[in-house]
Motif scaffolding. Structure first.
Motif: not given
Length: 357
Positions: A329-357
């Motif tokens: 089902p296309e919903v599996v494909t779409g949600l899978g890609g969105a989940a990976l991108i969301g995780m990478s975005l969350w990791s980026s935000v965490r990295w920015n907070r840790r290295n904000s100084g």
């Protein structure tokens, strides 16, 4: 293909969200209106009109969910192009994407598979949509093998890069970057995976799968070679040196991303024109997201966002291979890609907070 995200992309003046999505909203209104009119002409009832209207909306959402990683990859390539070629891709390129892949490509498949003229294929789409969809579905094996191979090469080329010094999943990406000096390692990896999937098919299907996969690999390599020649050859005219090779690369890449959506759309509607309206609306949002990512420098602000997109590409390529056996089902494909991108975005935000100084 350049993966270096350290250079700062050119940014335009500060603009609000409405500026980027203005044309997408206009096309959405026009497209849904056309869908409603088409539904009324076909059924003559408000229920039929509402059904077509709803299908167009769902197809647009489907296209956006499947193509968000496409927007990120487009932005990654666009930031290396001259402003002139950026503009050409975002104008000519979107016309090719909407009309070429969402309308002409399905027609071309029927022309080749049914051995009819383009006009006969168009008449078939309008008068016998069920038969038209059956022919399209018959070509799914070739499309899955070709598109899956091209996308797998795109994903692996990002990770097998000796210049890549930013890693999201260190233990995987660090190893891949360290082996990138081995010439042709990504090609060898893809060929081994292709051979493994080919063995799983019966004799007739295995020949089709292997042939289509090889053509997908050859297409990627030809686009890479042609892009390098066009962008670096000193004897070319100045306009071509600005990014014709990158333009061609993005067009073929967009086509590969579109394979899954175009074929999957026939699960919701057998009408070519309804599919074109719905996917065309979605393509406009992908264009708007691409412009926003380039102008706002989002890829530089979120260091792992590209990584999530390229992981999503690799997952999509494997899904396309698996779909040569059964439908996912296309919903599996779409949600899978969105989940990976969301995780990478969350990791980026965490990295920015840790290295904000």
């Amino acid at each position: 293909m350049t993966n270096d995200t350290r250079s700062e992309p050119q940014r335009g003046p500060a603009r609000g969200m409405m500026h980027y999505f203005k044309w997408a909203f206009i096309v959405t209104a026009a497209g849904l209106l056309m869908g409603g009119v088409l539904g009324w002409q076909q059924t003559g009832t408000l229920e039929g009109m509402a059904t077509i209207f709803f299908i167009c909306t769902v197809l647009a959402v489907l296209e956006i969910s499947l193509s968000f990683d496409n927007a990120i990859v487009n932005a990654n390539k666009l930031k290396t192009m001259t402003p002139e070629w950026q503009h050409r891709f975002l104008t000519w390129g979107i016309l090719i994407a909407v009309f070429g892949m969402r309308i002409l490509f399905p027609l071309l498949i029927v022309v080749v598979a049914a051995k009819v003229s383009p006009w006969e294929a168009l008449v078939l789409a309008a008068s016998e949509p069920e038969q038209y969809a059956h022919i399209m579905e018959g070509a799914h094996l070739s499309i899955s093998a070709f598109g899956g191979t091209f996308l797998m090469m795109v994903g692996l080329s990002f990770f097998f890069d000796h210049e890549k010094d930013i890693h999201w999943v260190q233990w995987i990406e660090g190893k891949m970057a360290s082996y990138s000096a081995v010439r042709g390692i990504e090609v060898a990896a893809v060929l081994l995976i292709v051979l493994a999937f080919t063995k799983m098919h019966d004799d007739a299907e295995s020949r089709v799968f292997l042939s289509s996969a090889i053509w997908g690999l050859v297409t990627f390599l030809c686009v890479e070679v042609l892009g390098g020649i066009l962008d670096r050859k000193a004897t070319l005219v100045e306009g071509a040196k600005g990014g014709l090779g990158a333009f061609l690369y993005l067009e073929v890449l967009d086509a590969s991303f579109s394979f899954d959506g175009v074929i999957g759309a026939f699960a919701l509607s057998k009408n070519l024109f309804v599919i074109a309206i719905g996917l065309g609306i979605g393509a406009m949002y992908v264009r708007s997201m691409t412009i926003m990512l380039v102008e706002k420098g989002t890829l530089a602000q979120y260091r792992f966002l590209e990584h999530g997109a390229f992981y999503a590409i690799l997952i999509l390529s494997v899904i396309m291979y698996v779909q040569s056996f059964f439908h996912i089902p296309e919903v599996v494909t779409g949600l899978g890609g969105a989940a990976l991108i969301g995780m990478s975005l969350w990791s980026s935000v965490r990295w920015n907070r840790r290295n904000s100084g």
